[in-house]
Write an enzyme that holds these catalytic residues in place. Structure first.
Site, mmCIF file in Angstrom:
data_model
loop_
_atom_site.group_PDB
_atom_site.id
_atom_site.type_symbol
_atom_site.label_atom_id
_atom_site.label_comp_id
_atom_site.label_asym_id
_atom_site.label_seq_id
_atom_site.Cartn_x
_atom_site.Cartn_y
_atom_site.Cartn_z
ATOM 1 N N ASP A 1 70.500 88.712 77.580
ATOM 2 C CA ASP A 1 71.533 87.996 76.816
ATOM 3 C C ASP A 1 72.533 87.310 77.734
ATOM 4 O OD1 ASP A 1 72.397 90.633 77.548
ATOM 5 O OD2 ASP A 1 74.047 90.492 76.111
ATOM 6 N N ASP B 1 74.154 84.890 85.565
ATOM 7 C CA ASP B 1 74.390 86.106 84.764
ATOM 8 C C ASP B 1 73.559 86.025 83.496
ATOM 9 O OD1 ASP B 1 75.438 88.371 83.623
ATOM 10 O OD2 ASP B 1 77.410 87.532 83.249
ATOM 11 N N GLU C 1 73.661 93.463 76.893
ATOM 12 C CA GLU C 1 74.545 93.949 77.957
ATOM 13 C C GLU C 1 75.965 93.399 77.777
ATOM 14 O OE1 GLU C 1 76.848 94.145 81.592
ATOM 15 O OE2 GLU C 1 76.213 92.315 80.589
ATOM 16 N N GLU C 2 76.071 92.164 77.325
ATOM 17 C CA GLU C 2 77.387 91.516 77.240
ATOM 18 C C GLU C 2 78.261 92.095 76.126
ATOM 19 O OE1 GLU C 2 78.443 89.825 79.531
ATOM 20 O OE2 GLU C 2 76.811 88.768 80.522
ATOM 21 N N ASP D 1 70.816 97.322 89.307
ATOM 22 C CA ASP D 1 71.232 96.428 88.232
ATOM 23 C C ASP D 1 72.189 95.388 88.814
ATOM 24 O OD1 ASP D 1 71.528 95.361 85.688
ATOM 25 O OD2 ASP D 1 72.618 97.069 84.844
ATOM 26 N N HIS E 1 80.637 83.756 83.113
ATOM 27 C CA HIS E 1 81.282 83.667 81.794
ATOM 28 C C HIS E 1 82.157 82.418 81.667
ATOM 29 C CE1 HIS E 1 80.833 88.262 80.885
ATOM 30 N NE2 HIS E 1 79.782 87.753 81.514
HETATM 31 ZN ZN LIG Z 1 75.746 90.229 83.393
#
Ligand SMILES: [Zn+2]
Length: 507
Positions: free
Chosen positions: A105, A138, A172-173, A200, A479
């Site tokens: 995601d 990301d 995850e977000e 990760d 982001h």
């Molecule tokens: Zn991430």
């Protein structure tokens, strides 16, 4: 007898660079296409684009044929199943497996910023030497780099000694409650109670991270802070604003918020921060060594109640904050760290008032007023202790304090000196190895899906986004707008995972 402490460099020496032959253009086109699937995690979880995830899954099947022929793929998650869980069976299945992670995601584009993107966020454009779009850093880059590396190994006929799992979560977000949290539960129910190594996402490799170190730095996260969100709720009589009560619900709520902000959690120097100073310290100019050596070899004092002013502090905004520096080195170190929000967050449980709600009309007293406060919990405290402390600080039975989020305690701290950490460091050096490259553990102040492994079935959990960005300022692309990665750096990411899969053979 006083023994001399050694503050010598802990950097791995004499690791030769390994050139992994990657067809950059082909790889770039594959990542580019992966970015075009809008696998967005919205805060509103009913707004979930199943088709985007299904199409992305099919795209991976079509793109990595050997992976999908050799590895077992399961689609897990609860209640929605969109997380990918691959099993690459090792020659010795009795050994604890390796877990390599990424998340499918991406965060949405912030409304109003669309015009600032030089290339559309889901275009996946390849231009000016970059691959552009959401997920290029990301975190689709990690999924694609891992799959490229596995595909390469399979082409060479390689089978690992240990079983390797690829774990690509779906949410995850938004804290991963449906994805990796459920996968870890599932693994436990299958009797998998030990994982040898988890890698990760974390921070990327970059220069300019630390004043005093000009060389690029790769930080490997050895611990994550915990997470909880509390709701404060005041429910009293509403009514007409022409005859208000002495204290409105909003007024009572405001007082509670003020108390919480006036009583931040105390500062403490925890083990992952000491570990980081042990690794970075010797690489910094001589003048910092004395202080950092004391920090590196210090130990954490017992947690104390800190409602009283313990000593005057000209350098904290709030003199009621408990202060536990016990020597001049700690004083100097804390003084320096407290100059920025990022370094401050490494030293205490942070308090962030993120939402308030109450009132719908100018002449109506709202019967309910609420506030939402997000805490990132430092090692040594827990979800429960934060809740209790906040109730104590608010100390007002008109204010109901409850847990709102899927909360998690701070993670255990992984070993920065073990062979698992060293396998990652070696892979970094084989990939980006300039002789002055600095590798160090650190405390992750955000979070990643790895926390669910760390909380239960893995001791050696590390976080590192295996890509190099051009400057620390590129952090704003995470982001933010204009997320992008250099084509040649994506090729390096693939090389990193190729080497890591090779190096974990030695574990
Ligand atoms: Zn991430």
């Amino acid at each position: 007898m006083v023994t001399e402490r050694e503050f010598d460099s802990l950097q791995m020496k004499d690791v030769a660079v390994v050139e992994v032959p990657v067809d950059e253009d082909v790889a770039a086109r594959r990542l580019s296409k992966a970015i075009t699937f809008p696998t967005i995690s919205n805060q509103d979880r009913s707004d979930f684009d199943e088709k985007a995830f299904n199409d992305f899954h099919q795209y991976l099947v079509d793109t990595y044929p050997l992976v999908h022929k050799t590895l077992k793929r399961e689609i897990l998650g609860d209640p929605r199943r969109f997380s990918l869980f691959y099993t690459w069976s090792g020659k010795n299945p009795s050994l604890p497996p390796i877990v390599l992670m990424g998340h499918q995601d991406v965060v949405p584009v912030v409304p109003g910023t669309e015009q600032q993107w030089e290339h559309d966020a889901f275009s996946g454009d390849v231009a000016d030497g970059y691959i552009w779009g959401r997920g290029s850093l990301d975190d689709k880059i990690m999924i694609l780099a891992i799959l490229e590396a596995v595909e390469m190994h399979l082409k060479q006929g390689f089978q690992p000694k240990r079983t390797i799992h690829l774990v690509f979560g779906q949410d995850e977000e938004v804290m991963g409650p449906e994805g990796v949290k459920q996968i870890v539960k599932e693994l436990k129910s299958r009797g998998i109670n030990e994982v040898a190594l988890v890698l990760d996402e974390g921070l990327p490799l970059t220069g300019g991270l630390f004043p005093g170190i000009t060389a690029p730095i790769a930080l490997i996260g050895t611990a994550e802070k915990g997470y909880t969100t509390l709701q404060l709720k005041v429910a009293g009589p509403g009514g007409h604003s022409a005859m208000p009560p002495k204290n409105s619900n909003i007024g009572i709520l405001a007082q509670a918020i003020t108390k919480i902000e006036a009583n931040p959690f105390p500062y403490r120097i925890t083990q992952p921060v000491r570990d980081q100073m042990r690794f970075l310290g010797p690489e910094l100019p001589e003048k910092f060594h004395e202080v950092l050596e004391d920090i590196a070899f210090g130990s954490e004092p017992e947690m104390e109640e800190t409602t009283e002013q313990k000593r005057a502090l000209e350098y904290t905004e709030n003199p009621t904050v408990g202060w536990q520096a016990r020597n001049t080195s700690e004083d100097q170190f804390l003084k320096y760290m407290l100059t920025g929000p990022q370094t401050t967050a490494m030293l205490h449980t942070t308090t962030a008032v993120t939402m308030v709600n109450g009132g719908v009309k100018e002449n109506v007293m709202p019967p309910i007023a609420t506030a939402v406060v997000n805490f990132r919990i430092l090692q040594g405290e827990t979800v429960q202790s934060v809740l209790e402390q906040v109730r104590k600080i608010v100390n007002d039975n008109r204010v109901e304090v409850t847990e709102l989020s899927d909360s998690i305690d701070p993670s255990p701290v992984s070993d920065p000196c073990g062979k698992e950490y060293r396998a990652i460091e070696k892979s970094i050096r084989q990939t980006w190895g300039t002789p002055d490259l600095v590798v160090s553990p650190y405390l992750v102040i955000g979070g990643a899906d790895a926390k669910y492994f760390a909380a239960s079935i893995a001791r050696n959990v590390y976080r590192f986004t295996a890509v190099r960005v051009e400057s620390a300022a590129d952090a704003a692309r995470w982001h933010g707008v204009n997320e992008r990665v250099l084509v040649r750096e994506f090729a390096k990411s693939i090389g990193f995972f190729h080497q890591l899969i090779t190096n974990v053979e030695e574990l």
